[in-house]
Design a protein around this motif. Structure first.
Motif, PDB file in Angstrom:
ATOM      1  N   LEU A 183       0.827  -1.212   0.000  1.00  0.00           N
ATOM      2  CA  LEU A 183       0.000   0.000   0.000  1.00  0.00           C
ATOM      3  C   LEU A 183       0.859   1.258   0.000  1.00  0.00           C
ATOM      4  CD1 LEU A 183      -2.980  -0.733   2.419  1.00  0.00           C
ATOM      5  CD2 LEU A 183      -3.081  -0.210  -0.007  1.00  0.00           C
ATOM      6  N   THR A 184       1.947   1.237   0.753  1.00  0.00           N
ATOM      7  CA  THR A 184       2.847   2.390   0.776  1.00  0.00           C
ATOM      8  C   THR A 184       3.382   2.682  -0.614  1.00  0.00           C
ATOM      9  OG1 THR A 184       3.501   1.891   3.058  1.00  0.00           O
ATOM     10  CG2 THR A 184       4.946   3.337   1.797  1.00  0.00           C
ATOM     11  N   ILE A 185       3.750   1.634  -1.326  1.00  0.00           N
ATOM     12  CA  ILE A 185       4.283   1.802  -2.686  1.00  0.00           C
ATOM     13  C   ILE A 185       3.223   2.374  -3.615  1.00  0.00           C
ATOM     14  CG2 ILE A 185       5.131   0.562  -4.712  1.00  0.00           C
ATOM     15  CD1 ILE A 185       6.528  -1.366  -2.750  1.00  0.00           C
ATOM     16  N   PHE A 186       2.028   1.781  -3.590  1.00  0.00           N
ATOM     17  CA  PHE A 186       0.979   2.228  -4.512  1.00  0.00           C
ATOM     18  C   PHE A 186       0.448   3.622  -4.159  1.00  0.00           C
ATOM     19  CE2 PHE A 186       0.574  -2.257  -5.826  1.00  0.00           C
ATOM     20  CZ  PHE A 186       0.506  -2.070  -7.189  1.00  0.00           C
ATOM     21  N   LEU A 187       0.494   3.988  -2.882  1.00  0.00           N
ATOM     22  CA  LEU A 187       0.033   5.311  -2.494  1.00  0.00           C
ATOM     23  C   LEU A 187       1.018   6.401  -2.901  1.00  0.00           C
ATOM     24  CD1 LEU A 187      -1.467   4.662   1.054  1.00  0.00           C
ATOM     25  CD2 LEU A 187      -2.715   5.529  -0.919  1.00  0.00           C
ATOM     26  N   LEU A 188       2.308   6.058  -2.891  1.00  0.00           N
ATOM     27  CA  LEU A 188       3.336   7.083  -3.084  1.00  0.00           C
ATOM     28  C   LEU A 188       4.096   6.942  -4.401  1.00  0.00           C
ATOM     29  CD1 LEU A 188       4.777   7.120   0.562  1.00  0.00           C
ATOM     30  CD2 LEU A 188       3.031   8.598  -0.431  1.00  0.00           C
ATOM     31  N   LEU A 189       3.522   6.219  -5.362  1.00  0.00           N
ATOM     32  CA  LEU A 189       4.188   6.055  -6.645  1.00  0.00           C
ATOM     33  C   LEU A 189       4.438   7.392  -7.332  1.00  0.00           C
ATOM     34  CD1 LEU A 189       2.620   2.907  -8.376  1.00  0.00           C
ATOM     35  CD2 LEU A 189       5.016   3.298  -7.831  1.00  0.00           C
ATOM     36  N   ASP A 190       3.521   8.334  -7.152  1.00  0.00           N
ATOM     37  CA  ASP A 190       3.696   9.642  -7.792  1.00  0.00           C
ATOM     38  C   ASP A 190       4.873  10.401  -7.194  1.00  0.00           C
ATOM     39  OD1 ASP A 190       2.194   9.772  -5.441  1.00  0.00           O
ATOM     40  OD2 ASP A 190       1.426  11.754  -5.957  1.00  0.00           O
ATOM     41  N   LYS A 191       5.276  10.050  -5.960  1.00  0.00           N
ATOM     42  CA  LYS A 191       6.440  10.675  -5.347  1.00  0.00           C
ATOM     43  C   LYS A 191       7.727  10.015  -5.837  1.00  0.00           C
ATOM     44  CE  LYS A 191       3.813  13.279  -2.780  1.00  0.00           C
ATOM     45  NZ  LYS A 191       3.668  14.722  -3.087  1.00  0.00           N
ATOM     46  N   PHE A 192       7.674   8.684  -6.016  1.00  0.00           N
ATOM     47  CA  PHE A 192       8.849   7.960  -6.465  1.00  0.00           C
ATOM     48  C   PHE A 192       9.150   8.223  -7.936  1.00  0.00           C
ATOM     49  CE2 PHE A 192       7.494   4.633  -3.135  1.00  0.00           C
ATOM     50  CZ  PHE A 192       8.155   5.326  -2.145  1.00  0.00           C
ATOM     51  N   PHE A 193       8.091   8.378  -8.748  1.00  0.00           N
ATOM     52  CA  PHE A 193       8.246   8.542 -10.195  1.00  0.00           C
ATOM     53  C   PHE A 193       7.614   9.862 -10.621  1.00  0.00           C
ATOM     54  CE2 PHE A 193       8.008   3.983  -9.320  1.00  0.00           C
ATOM     55  CZ  PHE A 193       9.192   3.546  -9.892  1.00  0.00           C
ATOM     56  N   ALA A 194       8.258  10.953 -10.275  1.00  0.00           N
ATOM     57  CA  ALA A 194       7.740  12.279 -10.593  1.00  0.00           C
ATOM     58  C   ALA A 194       8.240  12.800 -11.934  1.00  0.00           C
ATOM     59  CB  ALA A 194       8.133  13.267  -9.493  1.00  0.00           C
ATOM     60  N   ASP A 195       9.193  12.086 -12.547  1.00  0.00           N
ATOM     61  CA  ASP A 195       9.746  12.518 -13.831  1.00  0.00           C
ATOM     62  C   ASP A 195       8.707  12.361 -14.937  1.00  0.00           C
ATOM     63  OD1 ASP A 195      11.263  12.579 -16.313  1.00  0.00           O
ATOM     64  OD2 ASP A 195      13.030  12.493 -15.023  1.00  0.00           O
ATOM     65  N   ASN A 196       8.717  13.255 -15.903  1.00  0.00           N
ATOM     66  CA  ASN A 196       7.770  13.189 -17.027  1.00  0.00           C
ATOM     67  C   ASN A 196       7.954  11.933 -17.863  1.00  0.00           C
ATOM     68  OD1 ASN A 196       6.538  15.607 -16.388  1.00  0.00           O
ATOM     69  ND2 ASN A 196       7.951  16.833 -17.630  1.00  0.00           N
ATOM     70  N   ASN A 197       9.165  11.355 -17.826  1.00  0.00           N
ATOM     71  CA  ASN A 197       9.423  10.129 -18.592  1.00  0.00           C
ATOM     72  C   ASN A 197       8.877   8.889 -17.892  1.00  0.00           C
ATOM     73  OD1 ASN A 197      10.860  11.598 -20.564  1.00  0.00           O
ATOM     74  ND2 ASN A 197      12.750  11.489 -19.339  1.00  0.00           N
ATOM     75  N   GLN A 198       8.336   9.049 -16.700  1.00  0.00           N
ATOM     76  CA  GLN A 198       7.842   7.913 -15.923  1.00  0.00           C
ATOM     77  C   GLN A 198       6.377   8.106 -15.558  1.00  0.00           C
ATOM     78  OE1 GLN A 198      10.802   8.434 -12.856  1.00  0.00           O
ATOM     79  NE2 GLN A 198      12.052   6.757 -13.622  1.00  0.00           N
ATOM     80  N   LEU A 199       5.620   8.736 -16.458  1.00  0.00           N
ATOM     81  CA  LEU A 199       4.222   9.042 -16.188  1.00  0.00           C
ATOM     82  C   LEU A 199       3.376   7.782 -16.047  1.00  0.00           C
ATOM     83  CD1 LEU A 199       3.535  12.140 -18.475  1.00  0.00           C
ATOM     84  CD2 LEU A 199       3.767  12.068 -15.985  1.00  0.00           C
ATOM     85  N   LEU A 200       3.804   6.669 -16.680  1.00  0.00           N
ATOM     86  CA  LEU A 200       3.044   5.421 -16.574  1.00  0.00           C
ATOM     87  C   LEU A 200       2.965   4.980 -15.125  1.00  0.00           C
ATOM     88  CD1 LEU A 200       1.610   3.010 -17.864  1.00  0.00           C
ATOM     89  CD2 LEU A 200       3.844   1.928 -18.161  1.00  0.00           C
ATOM     90  N   PHE A 201       4.099   4.995 -14.412  1.00  0.00           N
ATOM     91  CA  PHE A 201       4.113   4.626 -12.996  1.00  0.00           C
ATOM     92  C   PHE A 201       3.379   5.685 -12.166  1.00  0.00           C
ATOM     93  CE2 PHE A 201       7.893   2.595 -14.806  1.00  0.00           C
ATOM     94  CZ  PHE A 201       7.704   1.288 -14.397  1.00  0.00           C
ATOM     95  N   HIS A 202       3.533   6.928 -12.552  1.00  0.00           N
ATOM     96  CA  HIS A 202       2.887   8.040 -11.855  1.00  0.00           C
ATOM     97  C   HIS A 202       1.379   7.853 -11.837  1.00  0.00           C
ATOM     98  CE1 HIS A 202       1.300  12.147 -11.342  1.00  0.00           C
ATOM     99  NE2 HIS A 202       2.405  12.390 -10.660  1.00  0.00           N
ATOM    100  N   ASP A 203       0.806   7.376 -12.949  1.00  0.00           N
ATOM    101  CA  ASP A 203      -0.647   7.208 -13.061  1.00  0.00           C
ATOM    102  C   ASP A 203      -1.179   6.055 -12.227  1.00  0.00           C
ATOM    103  OD1 ASP A 203      -0.950   9.359 -14.695  1.00  0.00           O
ATOM    104  OD2 ASP A 203      -0.901   8.227 -16.560  1.00  0.00           O
ATOM    105  N   PHE A 204      -0.311   5.170 -11.751  1.00  0.00           N
ATOM    106  CA  PHE A 204      -0.754   4.048 -10.929  1.00  0.00           C
ATOM    107  C   PHE A 204      -0.792   4.401  -9.440  1.00  0.00           C
ATOM    108  CE2 PHE A 204       0.252   1.428 -14.645  1.00  0.00           C
ATOM    109  CZ  PHE A 204      -0.844   0.572 -14.644  1.00  0.00           C
TER     110      PHE A 204
END
Length: 248
Positions: A183-204
């Motif tokens: 849950l920690t990972i899925f809640l904070l994915l937008d913090k871990f992958f904030a780069d524009n090249n990693q928007l796929l992870f950001h959207d999860f």
């Protein structure tokens, strides 16, 4: 059969001290933030010099109360979901469920509905807290319900993930830690992958989609994301139990 299982799961939560303890601690923390937010609102509004600096009491109270609740759910969901399947394995009662005419879909959906019903009570109490201000303030009910819907969808998605993790082990504590980590990972994915090249992870990121509800925006894309997220882990849980039934 699903409703019978859900009722049994809900009753079992209230039959143990943990169910009441989680409820009491949750209400104590949320109630404290409710009281602090109420006092802070009037202090801030009195110091606001311009009308544009003023915000509605509904938004201010909801951000404080629902904000802390969304973080508390990170710990509450693993606690209430850890025993769903893992304790059945630990107590060696899983074989009875496997040999019963009960389908794995009914078992999973019944248990999920049980804990979602329990967690929905927590959300309902927060809505009631803010609605109680109606005699003294103008409450934006649509905004409040949208915010509550977002938290409820977050809870459903998190519970489905916790249920799947519980299907993977016979140790409830291991299931709780596994759920907490996932849950920690899925809640904070937008913090871990904030780069524009990693928007796929950001959207999860679960929190990224929840924030739209917190802003009072009801977006069908965000609703669909939570529904598909929950459905994905429900299907994984069903497949896991089917595999256990077939191969032991």
């Amino acid at each position: 059969m699903i409703l019978i299982l859900a009722r049994k799961e809900l009753r079992s939560l209230f039959a143990t001290p943990m169910g009441w303890l989680v409820l009491a601690i949750f209400q104590a923390i949320v109630g404290t933030y409710y009281s602090l937010s109420f006092n802070q609102y009037f202090e801030i509004m009195q110091s606001a010099q311009w009308q544009v600096q003023r915000i509605g009491i509904t938004q201010f109270m909801a951000e404080g109360v629902f904000g802390v609740a969304s973080m508390l759910m990170l710990f509450v969901v693993p606690l209430v979901s850890m025993k769903l399947i893992s304790e059945e394995r630990k107590n060696q009662t899983m074989a009875l469920l496997m040999s019963s005419p009960l389908s794995m879909s009914e078992l999973i959906l019944g248990k999920l509905l049980g804990i979602v019903s329990y967690l929905s009570l927590l959300i309902a109490t927060m809505v009631v807290m803010i609605v109680m201000l109606l005699p003294w303030a103008e409450i934006d009910i649509p905004y409040l319900l949208t915010h509550a819907l977002g938290l409820w969808l977050l809870v459903v998605a998190s519970s489905a993930l916790g249920l799947y993790v519980s299907c993977l082990t016979a140790n409830p504590m291991l299931a709780a830690f596994g759920s907490l980590a996932a849950l920690t990972i899925f809640l904070l994915l937008d913090k871990f992958f904030a780069d524009n090249n990693q928007l796929l992870f950001h959207d999860f990121s679960l929190m990224q989609h929840y924030r739209q509800f917190a802003l009072g925006m009801l977006n069908s894309y965000d609703v669909l994301f939570f529904v598909l997220f929950a459905a994905f882990f429900v299907l994984l849980s069903i497949r896991r139990l089917h595999a256990d039934r077939l191969y032991g």
